[in-house]
Design a protein around this motif. Structure first.
Motif, PDB file in Angstrom:
ATOM      1  N   ASP A 109     -19.385  44.369  22.538  1.00  0.00           N
ATOM      2  CA  ASP A 109     -19.435  44.051  23.966  1.00  0.00           C
ATOM      3  C   ASP A 109     -18.323  43.063  24.314  1.00  0.00           C
ATOM      4  O   ASP A 109     -17.966  42.206  23.508  1.00  0.00           O
ATOM      5  CB  ASP A 109     -20.783  43.429  24.322  1.00  0.00           C
ATOM      6  CG  ASP A 109     -21.953  44.384  24.116  1.00  0.00           C
ATOM      7  OD1 ASP A 109     -21.715  45.595  23.960  1.00  0.00           O
ATOM      8  OD2 ASP A 109     -23.101  43.902  24.093  1.00  0.00           O
ATOM      9  N   GLY A 110     -17.792  43.190  25.513  1.00  0.00           N
ATOM     10  CA  GLY A 110     -16.731  42.266  25.905  1.00  0.00           C
ATOM     11  C   GLY A 110     -15.998  42.749  27.132  1.00  0.00           C
ATOM     12  O   GLY A 110     -16.595  43.339  28.034  1.00  0.00           O
ATOM     13  N   GLU A 111     -14.691  42.521  27.153  1.00  0.00           N
ATOM     14  CA  GLU A 111     -13.880  42.861  28.317  1.00  0.00           C
ATOM     15  C   GLU A 111     -12.884  43.970  27.990  1.00  0.00           C
ATOM     16  O   GLU A 111     -12.391  44.066  26.872  1.00  0.00           O
ATOM     17  CB  GLU A 111     -13.120  41.633  28.817  1.00  0.00           C
ATOM     18  CG  GLU A 111     -14.006  40.557  29.391  1.00  0.00           C
ATOM     19  CD  GLU A 111     -13.212  39.425  30.006  1.00  0.00           C
ATOM     20  OE1 GLU A 111     -12.012  39.287  29.671  1.00  0.00           O
ATOM     21  OE2 GLU A 111     -13.782  38.680  30.831  1.00  0.00           O
ATOM     22  N   PHE A 112     -12.611  44.777  28.987  1.00  0.00           N
ATOM     23  CA  PHE A 112     -11.554  45.783  28.929  1.00  0.00           C
ATOM     24  C   PHE A 112     -10.479  45.357  29.933  1.00  0.00           C
ATOM     25  O   PHE A 112     -10.701  45.418  31.140  1.00  0.00           O
ATOM     26  CB  PHE A 112     -12.095  47.171  29.272  1.00  0.00           C
ATOM     27  CG  PHE A 112     -11.027  48.179  29.599  1.00  0.00           C
ATOM     28  CD1 PHE A 112     -10.218  48.699  28.602  1.00  0.00           C
ATOM     29  CD2 PHE A 112     -10.823  48.610  30.906  1.00  0.00           C
ATOM     30  CE1 PHE A 112      -9.221  49.619  28.902  1.00  0.00           C
ATOM     31  CE2 PHE A 112      -9.836  49.541  31.212  1.00  0.00           C
ATOM     32  CZ  PHE A 112      -9.029  50.045  30.193  1.00  0.00           C
ATOM     33  N   PRO A 113      -9.317  44.899  29.457  1.00  0.00           N
ATOM     34  CA  PRO A 113      -8.255  44.501  30.389  1.00  0.00           C
ATOM     35  C   PRO A 113      -7.685  45.725  31.107  1.00  0.00           C
ATOM     36  O   PRO A 113      -7.262  46.678  30.457  1.00  0.00           O
ATOM     37  CB  PRO A 113      -7.199  43.859  29.477  1.00  0.00           C
ATOM     38  CG  PRO A 113      -7.885  43.618  28.169  1.00  0.00           C
ATOM     39  CD  PRO A 113      -8.932  44.670  28.056  1.00  0.00           C
ATOM     40  N   TYR A 114      -7.695  45.674  32.426  1.00  0.00           N
ATOM     41  CA  TYR A 114      -7.143  46.812  33.189  1.00  0.00           C
ATOM     42  C   TYR A 114      -5.666  46.978  32.806  1.00  0.00           C
ATOM     43  O   TYR A 114      -4.879  46.030  32.873  1.00  0.00           O
ATOM     44  CB  TYR A 114      -7.269  46.564  34.685  1.00  0.00           C
ATOM     45  CG  TYR A 114      -7.168  47.830  35.516  1.00  0.00           C
ATOM     46  CD1 TYR A 114      -8.308  48.498  35.926  1.00  0.00           C
ATOM     47  CD2 TYR A 114      -5.927  48.362  35.875  1.00  0.00           C
ATOM     48  CE1 TYR A 114      -8.224  49.657  36.692  1.00  0.00           C
ATOM     49  CE2 TYR A 114      -5.838  49.525  36.625  1.00  0.00           C
ATOM     50  CZ  TYR A 114      -6.998  50.166  37.030  1.00  0.00           C
ATOM     51  OH  TYR A 114      -6.911  51.324  37.764  1.00  0.00           O
ATOM     52  N   PRO A 115      -5.259  48.191  32.394  1.00  0.00           N
ATOM     53  CA  PRO A 115      -3.907  48.364  31.851  1.00  0.00           C
ATOM     54  C   PRO A 115      -2.835  48.443  32.943  1.00  0.00           C
ATOM     55  O   PRO A 115      -3.116  48.789  34.091  1.00  0.00           O
ATOM     56  CB  PRO A 115      -4.004  49.696  31.107  1.00  0.00           C
ATOM     57  CG  PRO A 115      -5.036  50.461  31.877  1.00  0.00           C
ATOM     58  CD  PRO A 115      -6.047  49.437  32.315  1.00  0.00           C
ATOM     59  N   PRO A 116      -1.601  48.158  32.581  1.00  0.00           N
ATOM     60  CA  PRO A 116      -0.495  48.243  33.539  1.00  0.00           C
ATOM     61  C   PRO A 116      -0.090  49.685  33.800  1.00  0.00           C
ATOM     62  O   PRO A 116      -0.511  50.608  33.099  1.00  0.00           O
ATOM     63  CB  PRO A 116       0.636  47.481  32.832  1.00  0.00           C
ATOM     64  CG  PRO A 116       0.344  47.674  31.381  1.00  0.00           C
ATOM     65  CD  PRO A 116      -1.148  47.675  31.269  1.00  0.00           C
ATOM     66  N   THR A 126     -16.991  44.871  30.507  1.00  0.00           N
ATOM     67  CA  THR A 126     -16.577  44.508  31.868  1.00  0.00           C
ATOM     68  C   THR A 126     -15.083  44.715  32.020  1.00  0.00           C
ATOM     69  O   THR A 126     -14.299  44.313  31.158  1.00  0.00           O
ATOM     70  CB  THR A 126     -16.928  43.043  32.175  1.00  0.00           C
ATOM     71  OG1 THR A 126     -18.344  42.863  32.056  1.00  0.00           O
ATOM     72  CG2 THR A 126     -16.476  42.646  33.577  1.00  0.00           C
ATOM     73  N   VAL A 127     -14.674  45.330  33.124  1.00  0.00           N
ATOM     74  CA  VAL A 127     -13.253  45.547  33.394  1.00  0.00           C
ATOM     75  C   VAL A 127     -12.660  44.230  33.879  1.00  0.00           C
ATOM     76  O   VAL A 127     -13.099  43.668  34.882  1.00  0.00           O
ATOM     77  CB  VAL A 127     -13.050  46.650  34.457  1.00  0.00           C
ATOM     78  CG1 VAL A 127     -11.552  46.892  34.673  1.00  0.00           C
ATOM     79  CG2 VAL A 127     -13.748  47.939  34.037  1.00  0.00           C
ATOM     80  N   ALA A 128     -11.660  43.734  33.153  1.00  0.00           N
ATOM     81  CA  ALA A 128     -11.108  42.411  33.435  1.00  0.00           C
ATOM     82  C   ALA A 128      -9.819  42.559  34.236  1.00  0.00           C
ATOM     83  O   ALA A 128      -9.164  43.604  34.183  1.00  0.00           O
ATOM     84  CB  ALA A 128     -10.833  41.661  32.133  1.00  0.00           C
TER      85      ALA A 128
END
Length: 242
Positions: free
Chosen positions: A78-85, A240-242
């Protein structure tokens, strides 16, 4: 094969690298302090009929096809998914992961399950706009599929604990709203078929992960969205989408 400045592959001095090698990517194992070292990640495309249809394909006319992610694309637990460029249309895809403890070439269907170590819940995050562009131009999908943090994955559950599930609800919620629903019994290509077919094209090895495809309902996420993925008998993953 190791690299050795002295030119021998055994019995000589330890290899001297120009910089420190990357650490081995590994997935935790439920109920154990041992780690599962990852060799390769194979992903099956359009392996649920309803998803194949929503993507504009006929599931009755296709052999299985595969693409790859990189081991270091994994984000564990569980954690964060950094929104990609370079994308404004990033989609979630919940998947059953099959982890192999053995491999080989041309594995017979009847012995394929002997190579399965366990299972996990994962997400195949996809830059859908870049994938659509690649499809239009007949180009590979790596920019859409194999970017950093594109494979959030829960810890592995050994088959010795749960057996080899062939049915069970597969679902994903975003902000408490159901987006994807399916069942493991809806897989077009079942786990032994995936392993056997894939081994006819690649030499599979212990440490390989197979992302087995996603049910229908894939859709875009936005920053701040909370994804909750679940497969009955396997586990859950909250990202969570970060």
């Amino acid at each position: 094969m190791s690299t050795n400045p002295a030119g021998n592959t055994g019995g000589g001095p330890s290899p001297r690298y120009v910089f420190a090698p990357a650490e081995t990517v590994a997935v935790p194992v439920v109920g154990s302090d041992a780690l599962f070292p990852v060799h390769r990640i194979y992903c099956v495309g359009r392996n649920y009929a309803a998803h194949a249809v929503e993507m504009g394909h006929d599931p009755d006319k296709e052999l299985p096809f595969f693409f790859q992610k990189n081991p270091d694309n994994l984000s564990i637990g569980d954690g964060e998914f950094p929104y990609p460029p370079r994308s404004s249309d990033v989609h979630h895809e919940i998947e059953l992961v099959v982890a192999l403890s053995g491999g080989g070439k041309d594995i017979p269907l009847e012995s394929a399950m002997d190579h399965v170590f366990g299972y996990a819940v994962a997400l195949d995050m996809t830059r859908r706009d870049l994938q659509a562009e690649a499809k239009k131009l007949g180009r590979p999908w790596e920019v859409a599929k194999a970017f950093e943090h594109s494979a959030p994955c829960a810890p592995l559950v050994p088959a010795s604990q749960i057996g080899h599930p062939t049915e069970g609800a597969v679902w994903l919620d975003v902000n408490g709203e159901r987006r994807q629903t399916g069942d493991l019994n809806q897989l077009i290509w079942k786990v032994p078929e995936m392993i056997s077919y894939l081994s006819s094209m690649f030499e599979l090895r212990a440490g390989d992960l197979i992302f087995s495809g996603t049910p229908s309902g894939v859709a875009a996420v936005e920053r701040g969205d909370r994804m909750h993925a679940h497969i009955d008998g396997i586990g859950a993953l909250k990202v969570t989408v970060a």
